[in-house]
Design an enzyme around this catalytic site. Structure first.
Site, PDB file in Angstrom:
ATOM      1  N   ILE A 108      29.392 -36.939 -27.925  1.00 47.71           N
ATOM      2  CA  ILE A 108      29.614 -35.640 -28.568  1.00 47.71           C
ATOM      3  C   ILE A 108      28.929 -35.667 -29.937  1.00 47.71           C
ATOM      4  O   ILE A 108      29.115 -36.612 -30.713  1.00 47.71           O
ATOM      5  CB  ILE A 108      31.117 -35.340 -28.723  1.00 47.71           C
ATOM      6  N   HIS A 134      23.080 -40.539 -35.270  1.00 42.86           N
ATOM      7  CA  HIS A 134      23.492 -41.530 -34.271  1.00 42.86           C
ATOM      8  C   HIS A 134      23.568 -40.892 -32.880  1.00 42.86           C
ATOM      9  O   HIS A 134      23.216 -41.515 -31.881  1.00 42.86           O
ATOM     10  CB  HIS A 134      24.838 -42.141 -34.661  1.00 42.86           C
ATOM     11  N   ARG A 190      32.631 -29.955 -18.357  1.00 41.63           N
ATOM     12  CA  ARG A 190      31.687 -30.705 -17.534  1.00 41.63           C
ATOM     13  C   ARG A 190      32.346 -31.868 -16.804  1.00 41.63           C
ATOM     14  O   ARG A 190      31.948 -32.221 -15.693  1.00 41.63           O
ATOM     15  CB  ARG A 190      30.523 -31.180 -18.396  1.00 41.63           C
TER      16      ARG A 190
END
Length: 183
Positions: free
Chosen positions: A85, A91, A129
């Site tokens: 996420i 990163h 999802r």
């Protein structure tokens, strides 16, 4: 919005011989991972397959674990599950790009991998999802791996009646006489 579109899905892969997949999951977001595992295992079992599961610390370790399993174990294919996420730093980009690149490189070496590493902007996107009753990306990743296993078996099967193969006694090594049976 992607959730409102209808997409074509291939029919479920079928197998004459048993198939065994390894599910490699990064459970950083445990609830998301559990939903993806539920979708993946249901798809594998619906195709008559079996599975094993290992957990790794994060999405970056998934390709390494699959590469190790390919060298050290005996699986027909692999299902990569995880969730990244977007946060406040770059990163996110590194993890998304490098985990995907690692899986792609393994796939290009002939491994049958279904990539179910979610790369999303927020938790709500991940929940939709991962949900087996909604987008079921875990099931989709398992289906992809199963289709690649079926394809590998199709192309890797011995082909009878293709081309010319001489009988064993019809060929000789250069310089060897027909009477020489030491070959």
């Amino acid at each position: 919005m992607a959730g409102s579109e209808t997409h074509y899905t291939l029919p479920r892969a079928e197998f004459d011989k048993p198939v065994k997949l390894l599910i490699v999951v990064a459970p950083y977001y445990r609830d998301i991972a559990d939903n993806m595992i539920a979708g993946a295992t249901a798809e594998i079992e619906a195709a008559g397959g079996t599975w094993d599961i290992v957990e790794v610390p994060g999405a970056l370790e998934i390709p390494t674990a699959i590469g190790m399993a390919e060298r050290l174990s005996n699986f027909d294919g692999y299902v990569a599950l995880g969730c990244v996420i977007r946060g406040e730093t770059t990163h996110y980009d590194t993890v998304c790009n490098d985990s995907s690149r690692g899986l792609t490189l393994l796939g290009l070496q002939g491994l049958c991998i279904g990539n179910g590493i979610l790369t999303v902007e927020n938790r709500k996107q991940a929940e939709v999802r991962a949900d087996p009753g909604d987008q079921n990306k875990g099931g989709g990743a398992a289906a992809a791996a199963l289709h690649l296993v079926a394809l590998a078996r199709k192309w890797g099967a011995p082909r009878a009646g293709v081309g010319f193969q001489p009988a064993r006694d019809e060929y000789r090594i250069a310089g060897q006489s027909r009477d020489d049976t030491t070959a």
